[in-house]
Structures are given as structure tokens and as C-alpha cells.
Design a protein around this motif. Structure first.
Motif, PDB file in Angstrom:
ATOM      1  N   ARG A   1       0.829  -1.208   0.000  1.00 34.76           N
ATOM      2  CA  ARG A   1       0.000   0.000   0.000  1.00 34.76           C
ATOM      3  C   ARG A   1       0.861   1.255   0.000  1.00 34.76           C
TER       4      ARG A   1
ATOM      5  N   GLN B   1      -9.001  -5.375  -3.968  1.00 34.11           N
ATOM      6  CA  GLN B   1      -7.890  -4.417  -3.843  1.00 34.11           C
ATOM      7  C   GLN B   1      -6.657  -4.909  -4.573  1.00 34.11           C
TER       8      GLN B   1
ATOM      9  N   SER C   1      -7.097  -4.751  -8.322  1.00 32.61           N
ATOM     10  CA  SER C   1      -6.973  -3.373  -8.802  1.00 32.61           C
ATOM     11  C   SER C   1      -5.502  -2.985  -8.926  1.00 32.61           C
ATOM     12  N   ASP C   2      -4.700  -3.351  -7.918  1.00 33.24           N
ATOM     13  CA  ASP C   2      -3.259  -3.067  -7.968  1.00 33.24           C
ATOM     14  C   ASP C   2      -2.594  -3.776  -9.144  1.00 33.24           C
TER      15      ASP C   2
ATOM     16  N   ALA D   1     -11.275  -1.368  -8.184  1.00 38.24           N
ATOM     17  CA  ALA D   1     -11.155  -0.324  -7.156  1.00 38.24           C
ATOM     18  C   ALA D   1     -12.539   0.091  -6.671  1.00 38.24           C
TER      19      ALA D   1
ATOM     20  N   ALA E   1     -14.043  -2.707  -4.519  1.00 39.40           N
ATOM     21  CA  ALA E   1     -13.499  -2.714  -3.158  1.00 39.40           C
ATOM     22  C   ALA E   1     -14.004  -1.533  -2.351  1.00 39.40           C
ATOM     23  N   PHE E   2     -14.130  -0.376  -3.006  1.00 44.22           N
ATOM     24  CA  PHE E   2     -14.543   0.832  -2.285  1.00 44.22           C
ATOM     25  C   PHE E   2     -15.978   0.720  -1.778  1.00 44.22           C
TER      26      PHE E   2
ATOM     27  N   ASN F   1     -12.578   3.685   2.039  1.00 40.16           N
ATOM     28  CA  ASN F   1     -11.360   2.957   1.702  1.00 40.16           C
ATOM     29  C   ASN F   1     -10.429   3.919   0.966  1.00 40.16           C
TER      30      ASN F   1
ATOM     31  N   ARG G   1      -7.367   3.894   0.275  1.00 36.93           N
ATOM     32  CA  ARG G   1      -6.449   3.236  -0.659  1.00 36.93           C
ATOM     33  C   ARG G   1      -7.077   3.117  -2.047  1.00 36.93           C
ATOM     34  N   MET G   2      -8.331   2.685  -2.087  1.00 41.02           N
ATOM     35  CA  MET G   2      -9.009   2.547  -3.371  1.00 41.02           C
ATOM     36  C   MET G   2      -9.527   3.884  -3.900  1.00 41.02           C
TER      37      MET G   2
ATOM     38  N   ARG H   1      -6.862   5.133  -5.991  1.00 43.67           N
ATOM     39  CA  ARG H   1      -6.858   4.474  -7.294  1.00 43.67           C
ATOM     40  C   ARG H   1      -7.945   5.031  -8.198  1.00 43.67           C
TER      41      ARG H   1
END
Length: 462
Positions: free
Chosen positions: A172, A233, A236-237, A252, A255-256, A264, A266-267, A270
Motif C-alpha cells: 500500500r 484491492q 486493482s493493484d 477499485a 473494493a470501495f 477505503n 487506498r481505493m 486508485r
């Protein structure tokens, strides 16, 4: 955990403050603690009340008002939007994922007042006067505390997940070198292998070091989609690294919207990146505004404002510019591809600087032992701007395409070094077979990290 630490801090201050202002402190700190830490404030009110009664404080009866103030703070906080509903304004479920069973958190909730009662009960007994007695008394207390902490860590700590959690944190925060250097070969899983391969791809080392690690089919490159937040997640990465922007954005968003109500980030980052790449600037602006309201992501979000409504800035950026070219190639494709291999085969000729995409494409084919597709790809793409050089692992796969034709190997980019090693490998296989030894064991030390060994002995999951 952070909320509990705030509780202990404010409670410690309460127990050490002067009696004259203790009551005023208690009244004012309760709404402040609720604003900082949420429903833990009720545990503070109960504990402060217990303290007054157990120490026979002068204001022990009037301190009952602490409970009322805590309740009013929770009700007001709910109507002001600090809590989703009254249940989560009062109970510790507010600190947990709503999809998980969280009964264990109540142990910590009850532990503090129960400990206060236990201490008050023990204080009825006189402590030993002799040094030996004091040592035994203190030692017994520390031994009990140590035992409880030790058992609690091993029972609740989920120690088997620590390596995966640490790797996820490093991914992350994009600390690729640490992901690689701290990879533990003794704690293996497909998810951890996916994370390692992702770090190798970001460092431009996936093709070169693919078989330095225990690969086991394509699921060590990309997990099977199980509809979980964590896999969304990771997908998506992975898709973002490959340059398949539409899939990166899809996962993304998956996950969000599946995350807990607090979001989220992190997402969300993205989603900002992918909407900047696709030119959906109003949507990216909306997400940037959300992240700018946070403590930890504000600077990152503000730094990305310079790309809003600025195609030139996006296209000149080293990462976003390359991803935009990949997205344009994807958008102009004759048909929609749903798997990464087909998508990458279509994208790479139009976006030759997508080196991570090439590394993943060849790795997918090699780990899946799809030699025919690999041969076709190599004949059409090798020596083009998208694929200028082959690693030794990729050259070893060419040998398998036509194992009895050294001339074919050289025509398709196999070096003299790899050619000589291939001939030696084939001779070694014949010698070991005639001797009756276990072939896999006999070849492992010298050829265990070659594609030939993987192709012959790695049994992939079906």
C-alpha cells in the motif's frame, strides 16, 4: 486500539487531577472524548463513576451525571452525523467491520471496570510487611498479568496473518524493495506470492527473477476472483500495474463500495488515478475533495490537483501518461477482452513502453505452460519496440517450443549461453534417467530455477 488508548489517557488524568476541578474536568472531557474516539466515552463515564464510588470520593453521587452526559453526547453525535445510528453510538461494534463477528471486543470493554472492582477488593487485604512477602505479592501479580497478556496475544493476535498484513502495508505504501527483501520463504501463500510478483514487476525484475521464487501456476500472479474486498484491492493493484485501466478502476470501485462505512482511502486514490487517466476530471475532483478532508491523504490528494482539466500534465507524467496511452489502446480495441492475457496481447503493440504489462503477459503464459501461445506471441512481438530483449527464462521457453532444433533457438533470440546449457540439461536428463535416480531430485540443485525444471515438474492446480 487508538480509542482505548485515548480512554486510558483521559482516565489517568482524571484520577490524578485535583479534587476541586475533577468534576468539571469530567463534564467537559466526555463530549471531547466522544468527538475524538466515539462510543469509548461510555466506558470512560462508567470507569470514572466506579472510581468515585470505589475511592469514596466526595462527589460520588453527583458523578452519576457522567452517564447522562455520555448518553447525550452519543445522541447528539448521531444526529450530527458522527455515528451512523444510535447502536453504533453506544456499542463497540462501531470500531469493527460490520461484516465480521466482533463479540471479542466486549472483553476489552468489560475488562477495565472489572479490573477496578478486583483491585478495590484486593485492597481490603493488607500488603505483606516483610521484603520477602512483598516480593511474592508483587511477583504473583506480574506473573498473572504476563500470563493473561501472553495467552491473549496467542488467542486473539492472529499471528499467522502477520506476514501477510505486513506485506499488504508495504504494498500500500509502495515500498517495493522491502516487499522483496523481507519476503519469507517459510511462510508461503498464493496471496503473498502475488504481492511479491507485483513488487518485482514495479521494480522491472519480474521476468528476470520469476523462477527465483516458488511459483505455482498463474494464481501466484493473480488470485482467483472470490468477490472479497481484499482480492478486489489486489486485483486493482495488479491490473493498474499491467496497464489495464478499465479493470483496475472496476475492481477499485468494487473494493470501495464493499468497504465499511468509513471508506477505503487506498481505493479512493486508485479511483482518482484512473479517472485522471480517462479524463473524467469532475469525478476525480469529487474524490480529491474527499481525500483532502483526511489527515493522512490530504497532501497526496492536493498534489494531484495539478492534473485536473490538464491533459498535457497527465500525458507528460511518467506514470499517468503511459497509463493513458494504454487506456486509449484499450478503448480503441475492436472488442472487449475480459481476461488479462487477451487484453495485454491487444495493448502491448499500441503501448510498447508498458514493460510491466509485457512481463506479466509472458509470465502468465509461462506459468500456465501455454507454449503454443507463447511461441505465437514471440514470433509476432519479439524485436519490436514492445519486446526488445528476452530474459534467460524467456529464452528457455523458446527451447521447449522446438526442443530438437538448435537452429530454431538461435533464430528466435536464444543466446549461445542458454543454447549450451539446454544441450547440457538434455544430456543430464538422459544420464539420470538411465541411472534410475529420481529425476526431480537429481536436477534440482543445478537446474531448479530454470523454466525447463518448472515445465517438467511443477504440478499446477486445476
Amino acid at each position: 486500539t487508538i480509542a482505548y488508548l485515548f480512554l486510558l489517557l483521559f482516565l489517568w488524568l482524571y484520577t490524578n487531577i485535583k479534587t476541586r476541578i475533577k468534576f468539571i474536568y469530567g463534564i467537559f472531557i466526555i463530549p471531547i472524548l466522544y468527538g475524538i474516539s466515539g462510543p469509548i466515552v461510555h466506558l470512560f463515564a462508567i470507569s470514572a463513576l466506579f472510581f468515585e464510588f470505589l475511592t469514596n470520593g466526595k462527589k460520588k453521587y453527583i458523578s452519576i451525571i457522567y452517564l447522562l452526559i455520555a448518553a447525550l453526547s452519543a445522541i447528539a453525535g448521531t444526529y450530527l452525523g458522527y455515528s451512523r445510528n444510535l447502536t453504533l453510538a453506544f456499542l463497540p461494534e462501531a470500531y469493527c467491520n460490520p461484516l465480521q463477528t466482533v463479540s471479542g471486543i466486549y472483553y476489552a470493554w468489560y475488562a477495565l471496570p472489572m479490573t477496578m472492582l478486583l483491585v478495590a477488593y484486593l485492597k481490603r487485604y493488607k500488603e505483606p510487611v516483610s521484603l520477602k512477602g512483598k516480593c511474592i505479592w508483587e511477583g504473583a501479580q506480574w506473573a498473572i498479568m504476563f500470563l493473561l497478556v501472553y495467552q491473549g496475544i496467542f488467542h486473539f493476535g492472529k499471528l499467522d496473518a502477520q506476514h501477510s498484513m505486513k506485506q499488504d502495508y508495504l504494498l500500500r505504501t509502495e515500498q517495493w524493495d522491502l516487499v522483496i527483501s523481507e519476503f519469507n520463504h517459510d511462510v508461503l501463500s498464493k496471496r503473498r506470492m502475488c504481492g511479491l510478483n507485483l513488487a518485482l514487476a514495479h521494480k522491472g525484475q519480474l521476468s528476470e527473477r520469476l523462477l527465483d521464487y516458488p511459483q505455482h501456476g498463474i494464481e501466484t500472479l493473480m488470485l482467483h476472483w472470490d468477490q472479497s474486498i481484499y482480492t478486489a484491492q489486489l486485483h486493482s493493484d495488479l491490473y493498474y500495474c499491467m496497464g489495464i485501466i478499465s479493470a483496475a478502476q472496476k475492481f477499485a470501485f468494487e473494493a470501495f463500495v464493499s468497504s465499511r462505512s468509513s471508506g477505503n482511502p487506498r481505493m479512493l486514490k486508485r479511483l482518482i488515478e484512473t479517472n485522471l487517466i480517462t479524463g473524467s476530471y469532475p469525478i476525480a475532483d469529487k474524490y480529491i475533495q474527499l481525500l483532502e478532508k483526511t489527515w493522512f491523504y490530504k497532501d497526496w490528494a492536493t498534489a494531484h490537483r495539478r492534473f485536473l482539466y490538464n491533459d498535457k500534465a497527465v500525458e507528460e507524467d511518467k506514470i499517468l501518461g503511459m497509463k493513458r496511452r494504454c487506456w486509449k489502446a484499450e478503448a480503441s480495441a475492436a472488442k472487449l477482452y475480459t481476461d488479462p492475457v487477451s487484453s495485454l496481447i491487444n495493448l502491448l503493440p499500441a503501448c510498447p513502453d508498458n514493460k510491466a504489462g509485457l512481463a506479466y503477459l509472458t509470465s502468465f503464459l509461462l506459468l500456465n505452460k501455454d507454449i503454443e501461445t507463447y511461441k505465437t506471441l514471440q514470433e509476432s512481438l519479439y524485436r519490436s519496440p514492445a519486446w526488445r530483449d528476452m530474459t534467460e527464462c524467456q529464452q528457455e521457453a523458446i527451447v521447449i517450443c522446438s526442443p530438437n532444433d538448435p537452429h530454431f533457438w538461435l533464430e528466435h533470440g536464444v543466446s549461445i549461453k542458454v543454447r549450451n546449457r539446454a544441450i547440457a540439461f538434455m544430456q543430464k536428463v538422459q544420464d539420470v534417467s538411465r541411472s534410475g535416480q529420481n529425476l526431480a531430485v537429481a536436477l534440482a540443485s543445478e537446474y531448479g530455477k530454470t523454466y525447463w525444471y518448472y515445465y517438467m515438474f511443477n504440478m499446477m492446480d486445476k
